[in-house]
Design an enzyme around this catalytic site. Structure first.
Site: not given
Length: 239
Positions: A84-86, A185
Site C-alpha cells: 500500500l502507498d505510504r 488517486r
C-alpha cells in the site's frame, strides 16, 4: 454491463500539473503505533497498516522503518505479498510461508483478490456509481507521480460507488480491478474529484486542509493458501 458513469478514452489524455509540487524532501516521520493484527494462522498474517508508514524500506537508512520490518521483528518468517502507498491505511496480507507467498502472489497477479477502499474526495461525485477505465504510466519528470497515457499506458480500471455526500465532498467506495501504482488517486483526479489530503494529485484546500490522505483499504477478499477457502478481512476507516 458498465454503469452510466463509465469514463473511458475521452477527455482525459493527460493529468493536470497545476499547484505546488509535493515536498519530496519532507522528513519521514512514521507513526509510533503497535502492530494491529487482524488475523494470524500458520500461513498468513493480516494487519491494519497505519497511514504514514512505508510498506517496505525506502532508499537510505532514514527510510528503513516500515511495516515489513516491524512485522518481521515479531514474525521473522513473514514475506511480502503486496504493498500500500505510504499515506494509505488499511488491510494488508503477508505470507508466513513460501507456499503462501506463491499462492497469494498468483491470486493478486490473476486479479482474483477483491479489494475495496474507502475514500473522501473533493466535490460532489456523480453519478452515484460508475467505472473509470484509463491507462496509466509513470510521469517520469515528476515521479513517483503517475499519469493517464492512451498511447503507452497500462490498462487500469476502477469501479466506484458513492456512499454519502457531505459539504463539498463525497464519501465513496472504490473497487480497483487492476493494481497500478497510484491508480485510485489518479483515477479520482481524472474524474475531477481528487482524494482529499493527497499531496500529489490534490491542490489548494483539498490538499492542505486535511491531516492525511483520505484513502483506506477497507477489505480484502482472498482464498486461503491452505485449502483455498474464501476469506474476507476488514478494517474500519479511521476517518
Amino acid at each position: 454491463m458498465r454503469e452510466s458513469g463509465h469514463v473511458g478514452r475521452s477527455a482525459w489524455t493527460r493529468l493536470a500539473h497545476e499547484g505546488k509540487h509535493p515536498r519530496m524532501s519532507d522528513a519521514y516521520t512514521p507513526p509510533d503505533t503497535p502492530l494491529d493484527v487482524l488475523h494470524e494462522d500458520m500461513e498468513i498474517l493480516v494487519v491494519n497498516k497505519p497511514a504514514g508508514l512505508l510498506s517496505v524500506p525506502g532508499k537510505g537508512a532514514h527510510l528503513a522503518d516500515c511495516l515489513l520490518s516491524r512485522i518481521q521483528a515479531a514474525f521473522p518468517q513473514a514475506l511480502l505479498v503486496h504493498r500500500l502507498d505510504r499515506d494509505t491505511s488499511g488491510v494488508m496480507v503477508f505470507a508466513l510461508t513460501p507456499h503462501a507467498q506463491r499462492h497469494l502472489g498468483l491470486q493478486f497477479e490473476k486479479r482474483q483478490v477483491k479489494k475495496t477502499y474507502v475514500a473522501r474526495v473533493a466535490g460532489r461525485l456523480e453519478p452515484r456509481k460508475g467505472t473509470v477505465d484509463l491507462p496509466l504510466i509513470v510521469d517520469w519528470p515528476n515521479r513517483p507521480r503517475q499519469m493517464v497515457c492512451h498511447e503507452t499506458g497500462k490498462p487500469a480500471m476502477t469501479d466506484w460507488r458513492v456512499t454519502r455526500y457531505g459539504e463539498g465532498e463525497t464519501r465513496v467506495r472504490l473497487m480497483p480491478k487492476t493494481g497500478r501504482s497510484h491508480q485510485l488517486r489518479v483515477h479520482m483526479q481524472a474524474l475531477g474529484h481528487p482524494i482529499l489530503g493527497d499531496p500529489f494529485y490534490a491542490t489548494g484546500p483539498a490538499r492542505d486542509d486535511h491531516p492525511r490522505l483520505m484513502l483506506h483499504s477497507e477489505e480484502l477478499r482472498l482464498r486461503h493458501p491452505d485449502g483455498g477457502v474464501g476469506m474476507a478481512f476488514k478494517a474500519k476507516a479511521p476517518f
